[in-house]
Design an enzyme around this catalytic site. Structure first.
Site, mmCIF file in Angstrom:
data_model
loop_
_atom_site.group_PDB
_atom_site.id
_atom_site.type_symbol
_atom_site.label_atom_id
_atom_site.label_comp_id
_atom_site.label_asym_id
_atom_site.label_seq_id
_atom_site.Cartn_x
_atom_site.Cartn_y
_atom_site.Cartn_z
ATOM 1 N N HIS A 251 1.595 12.934 -1.748
ATOM 2 C CA HIS A 251 1.764 11.477 -2.202
ATOM 3 C C HIS A 251 2.078 11.489 -3.472
ATOM 4 O O HIS A 251 2.798 10.551 -4.227
ATOM 5 C CB HIS A 251 0.373 10.646 -1.947
ATOM 6 C CG HIS A 251 0.318 9.276 -2.197
ATOM 7 N ND1 HIS A 251 1.096 8.436 -1.453
ATOM 8 C CD2 HIS A 251 -0.156 8.520 -3.163
ATOM 9 C CE1 HIS A 251 0.992 7.277 -1.931
ATOM 10 N NE2 HIS A 251 -0.173 7.357 -2.972
ATOM 11 N N TYR B 275 -5.035 -4.894 -5.221
ATOM 12 C CA TYR B 275 -5.012 -4.784 -3.755
ATOM 13 C C TYR B 275 -5.144 -6.230 -3.153
ATOM 14 O O TYR B 275 -4.719 -6.761 -2.301
ATOM 15 C CB TYR B 275 -5.972 -3.633 -3.021
ATOM 16 C CG TYR B 275 -5.573 -2.277 -3.171
ATOM 17 C CD1 TYR B 275 -4.974 -1.527 -2.092
ATOM 18 C CD2 TYR B 275 -5.544 -1.634 -4.405
ATOM 19 C CE1 TYR B 275 -4.337 -0.387 -2.476
ATOM 20 C CE2 TYR B 275 -5.029 -0.338 -4.766
ATOM 21 C CZ TYR B 275 -4.647 0.296 -3.739
ATOM 22 O OH TYR B 275 -4.097 1.550 -3.824
ATOM 23 N N ASP C 252 4.231 4.983 -3.937
ATOM 24 C CA ASP C 252 2.809 4.025 -4.138
ATOM 25 C C ASP C 252 2.892 2.658 -4.365
ATOM 26 O O ASP C 252 3.952 2.056 -3.945
ATOM 27 C CB ASP C 252 1.586 4.669 -4.786
ATOM 28 C CG ASP C 252 0.019 4.481 -4.356
ATOM 29 O OD1 ASP C 252 -0.267 4.673 -3.537
ATOM 30 O OD2 ASP C 252 -0.183 3.286 -5.059
#
Length: 476
Positions: free
Chosen positions: A452, A395, A245
């Site tokens: 993930h 982000y 990630d």
């Protein structure tokens, strides 16, 4: 006169005797410089930063001390949580919704009931404190990390420092099951003879117990620089890196910034651009003649049907990303105020990012891979530190600067790299695509199961792959 001519020609030939070698040396030197500059590795400028509040203090150096830290809780904190859980409001889901609309509200009630009546935060705080925690101030903010050394090192065996970096919406807690496998492999049946690690897991600034940046612009390159400074402060000159990630992006930037400090880079997710004519041709031909464009059968199985797996599935799973990359503080304020909203928002990712088919299950398949104690401990790290908004801002900072996260790909990664490709990862990156950025892939493994959150879900598989990679690098 004849003598004069002779002397002149002698002088001229003497000059030539000096000039020719000098010119040859000059041309040769330029050629060598040109050849070397072609092979000179381009690196990301390390630079510097200040993320504390207000202006950077000019006077006095930063406090470089490493301070032991302990996670604590209080009756007040737990009472406040219980009051909010008791007052939660729910919206009935449509019939047969499963997880297709997001977190199923009937199952959410069960999770909240467990959280309110059975989950023991005090006990989980003890679990969290079983590893040594520390704080240190870098570039004006407090950085939290755990540092776990092996309790026993067999004679003559080198201990390899390994920095492991989490992503969103995870935390340092994701590594609690893999740490003992890496620091004490013999105890866990992983003693393949040689590799033992000491593990450093920091919290990304703005996540959990690491202070949030007070200034705008804090992206993965700033994080990479801070984590290099951290390792340096701990006395390490060379170390291994591991990430998934955001951790993958941060550790990749670290390798692009100071390749001389990175012995090897191990990733369980790889981000490369699928732009460009060459890639488009590769995608089109790969469906019919994968071998022609360097794809294996397994790559083809994981990539195709292309639109379904790389466009529709990704669109369905990335709505959160658009919000967080544009207006994180708006959605964030609701999550920061409601523990139930926070749990639904975070745990929904642990459902479909672990296995896409969990979408069809009423309970999102959550307890088939994780315990509620583990899942809620991760949620609590966000809740008690009030860090969901600052974690979401990461982000915005990264995407504002680099909209398709490919700006740094031009630097290339030249350190030895290991890639563990998990079958349920949101996007599959074949080795041949990864080579565009990662120029020195030492191991590439098609993992048999897992998604993930690799370290959290499949700690043993990931530990074995890290060890296999490091063993290979050490033999190079």
């Amino acid at each position: 006169n004849t003598i004069l001519c002779f002397l002149r020609s002698f002088e001229y030939s003497q000059k030539n005797a000096v000039l020719v070698p000098v010119a040859a040396l000059g041309v040769g030197g330029m050629l060598v410089y040109w050849l070397r500059s072609r092979h000179k590795i381009k690196t990301i400028e390390m630079g510097d930063g200040w993320w504390g509040s207000g202006e950077r203090l000019i006077k006095g150096r930063e406090d470089e001390s490493i301070r032991p830290f302990k996670i604590e809780t209080s009756d007040k904190e737990i009472e406040d949580l219980h009051r909010r859980l008791d007052q939660a409001r729910y919206t009935p889901h449509v019939e047969g919704a499963a997880f297709h609309y997001g977190f199923n509200s009937s199952y959410l009630k069960k999770v909240v009931s467990y959280w309110r009546n059975q989950f023991d935060w005090r006990k989980q705080v003890e679990v969290l404190n079983k590893y040594p925690h520390f704080h240190t101030t870098i570039e004006g903010i407090d950085i939290h990390f755990i540092h776990v050394k092996p309790s026993y090192v067999p004679h003559g065996r080198a201990v390899q420092p390994l920095l492991m970096v989490h992503g969103w919406p995870g935390s340092f807690y994701e590594f609690y099951k893999i740490i003992p496998l890496l620091t004490e492999p013999a105890k866990h049946g992983l003693n393949e003879g040689d590799v033992v690690f000491e593990v450093i897991c920091p919290s990304i600034p703005g996540y959990g117990f690491s202070e949030a940046p007070h200034q705008p612009g804090f992206g993965s390159v700033a994080t990479a620089r801070i984590f290099h400074k951290l390792m340096n402060r701990l006395g390490f000159k060379e170390y291994y890196l591991q990430g998934g990630d955001w951790g993958s992006r941060i550790t990749t930037n670290m390798a692009q910034m100071l390749p001389q400090s990175v012995k090897g880079l191990h990733l369980n997710v790889v981000f490369v651009s699928i732009k460009g004519l060459g890639r488009l041709i590769s995608i089109m031909l790969g469906a019919y003649v994968p071998w022609l464009v360097g794809l294996s059968r397994e790559d083809a199985r994981r990539i195709y049907p292309f639109m379904q797996k790389n466009v529709y599935d990704v669109l369905r799973e990335s709505g959160y990303l658009h919000i967080q990359a544009t207006k994180p503080d708006t959605a964030g304020c609701g999550l920061n105020d409601s523990p139930v909203g926070l749990a639904a928002y975070i745990l929904e990712k642990f459902s479909t990012w672990t296995d896409k088919s969990f979408l069809h299950k009423d309970d999102g398949g959550l307890e088939s891979k994780y315990s509620l104690d583990d899942l809620l401990t991760n949620v609590m790290i966000y809740w008690v530190t009030s860090s969901i908004v600052s974690s979401m801002r990461y982000y915005k900072e990264n995407f504002s600067e680099d909209p398709d996260l490919s700006a740094y790909n031009r630097f290339g990664v030249h350190v030895p790299t290991g890639i563990a490709a998990f079958p349920q990862e949101i996007l599959h990156t074949p080795r041949t695509w990864a080579k565009d950025v990662y120029k020195n892939i030492v191991t590439y493994t098609y993992m048999p199961s897992g998604g993930h959150f690799a370290a959290f879900e499949e700690p043993k598989l990931l530990a074995q792959d890290i060890m296999q990679f490091v063993r290979k690098v050490e033999q190079l």
